[in-house]
Design a protein around this motif. Structure first.
Motif, mmCIF file in Angstrom:
data_model
loop_
_atom_site.group_PDB
_atom_site.id
_atom_site.type_symbol
_atom_site.label_atom_id
_atom_site.label_comp_id
_atom_site.label_asym_id
_atom_site.label_seq_id
_atom_site.Cartn_x
_atom_site.Cartn_y
_atom_site.Cartn_z
ATOM 1 N N THR A 8 0.430 -1.310 0.167
ATOM 2 C CA THR A 8 -0.510 -0.264 -0.132
ATOM 3 C C THR A 8 1.074 1.435 -0.070
ATOM 4 O O THR A 8 0.806 2.136 -0.177
ATOM 5 C CB THR A 8 -1.016 -0.033 1.304
ATOM 6 N N ALA A 51 1.547 4.109 -3.233
ATOM 7 C CA ALA A 51 1.457 5.497 -2.608
ATOM 8 C C ALA A 51 2.148 6.242 -3.330
ATOM 9 O O ALA A 51 2.135 7.301 -3.827
ATOM 10 C CB ALA A 51 1.002 5.644 -1.287
ATOM 11 N N HIS A 108 -6.964 13.072 -7.882
ATOM 12 C CA HIS A 108 -8.240 12.278 -7.467
ATOM 13 C C HIS A 108 -7.512 10.766 -6.954
ATOM 14 O O HIS A 108 -8.001 10.455 -6.111
ATOM 15 C CB HIS A 108 -9.250 11.557 -8.288
ATOM 16 N N VAL A 166 -5.119 11.344 -4.044
ATOM 17 C CA VAL A 166 -5.846 11.519 -2.668
ATOM 18 C C VAL A 166 -6.275 10.263 -2.225
ATOM 19 O O VAL A 166 -6.010 10.052 -1.282
ATOM 20 C CB VAL A 166 -6.707 12.672 -2.903
ATOM 21 N N GLN A 167 -6.282 9.433 -3.242
ATOM 22 C CA GLN A 167 -6.975 7.728 -3.001
ATOM 23 C C GLN A 167 -5.984 7.385 -2.091
ATOM 24 O O GLN A 167 -6.224 6.791 -1.556
ATOM 25 C CB GLN A 167 -8.067 7.322 -4.284
ATOM 26 N N LEU A 179 -3.431 8.148 -0.975
ATOM 27 C CA LEU A 179 -2.889 8.566 0.420
ATOM 28 C C LEU A 179 -4.233 7.867 1.170
ATOM 29 O O LEU A 179 -3.309 8.163 2.543
ATOM 30 C CB LEU A 179 -2.899 10.141 0.324
ATOM 31 N N ALA A 180 -5.455 8.210 0.918
ATOM 32 C CA ALA A 180 -6.376 8.243 2.112
ATOM 33 C C ALA A 180 -5.962 6.532 2.658
ATOM 34 O O ALA A 180 -5.529 5.793 3.636
ATOM 35 C CB ALA A 180 -7.561 8.079 0.999
ATOM 36 N N GLN A 181 -6.016 5.721 1.300
ATOM 37 C CA GLN A 181 -5.515 4.628 1.467
ATOM 38 C C GLN A 181 -4.209 3.762 2.270
ATOM 39 O O GLN A 181 -4.419 3.333 3.474
ATOM 40 C CB GLN A 181 -5.774 3.255 0.453
ATOM 41 N N THR A 182 -3.184 4.843 2.702
ATOM 42 C CA THR A 182 -2.372 4.587 3.174
ATOM 43 C C THR A 182 -2.336 5.676 4.435
ATOM 44 O O THR A 182 -1.635 4.557 5.158
ATOM 45 C CB THR A 182 -1.078 5.600 2.250
ATOM 46 N N GLU A 183 -2.656 6.802 4.805
ATOM 47 C CA GLU A 183 -3.518 6.991 5.640
ATOM 48 C C GLU A 183 -3.540 5.801 6.961
ATOM 49 O O GLU A 183 -3.842 5.781 8.153
ATOM 50 C CB GLU A 183 -4.547 8.025 6.350
ATOM 51 N N LEU A 184 -4.931 5.165 6.293
ATOM 52 C CA LEU A 184 -6.029 4.316 6.385
ATOM 53 C C LEU A 184 -4.756 2.859 7.437
ATOM 54 O O LEU A 184 -4.637 2.211 8.398
ATOM 55 C CB LEU A 184 -6.628 3.897 5.917
ATOM 56 N N GLU A 210 -2.463 4.030 9.943
ATOM 57 C CA GLU A 210 -3.066 3.848 11.475
ATOM 58 C C GLU A 210 -3.546 2.389 11.583
ATOM 59 O O GLU A 210 -3.420 1.992 12.704
ATOM 60 C CB GLU A 210 -4.838 4.718 11.243
#
Length: 96
Positions: A42, A46, A61, A64-65, A67-72, A75
């Motif tokens: 992941t 990214a 887009h 952003v998608q 980066l959101a997957q990486t952040e999740l 976490e």
């Protein structure tokens, strides 16, 4: 009576002791290894999307998608690490 004791002995001999590691598809080692590999994939995806976006090869887009997957994923890894540390500390607090 001898039949019952031999069946119990056979059952005891064939049972996997709790001290032996379990090797195979469902082992904890494989589960953690696949989770770590998924996190690595992941993050790598990214990074590639970010580099592609900087050179104009990917749309914002997709960046952003990714980066959101990486952040999740990060976490989730941090939460799992915290739970493992908490369990370890709880084991250390147990009386011997």
């Amino acid at each position: 009576m001898d039949m019952k004791s031999s069946a119990a002995a056979l059952g005891y001999a064939t049972a996997r002791p709790a001290t032996q590691p379990q090797h195979g598809e469902d082992s904890a080692e494989n589960t953690f290894a696949s989770a770590a590999q998924g996190l690595s994939d992941t993050i790598r995806n990214a990074e590639q999307t970010a580099m592609s976006s900087m050179t104009g090869g990917a749309d914002p887009h997709a960046l952003v998608q990714a980066l959101a997957q990486t952040e999740l994923a990060v976490e989730t890894a941090v939460t799992i690490r915290d739970k493992v540390v908490e369990a370890y500390q709880e084991i250390l607090r147990m009386p011997v």
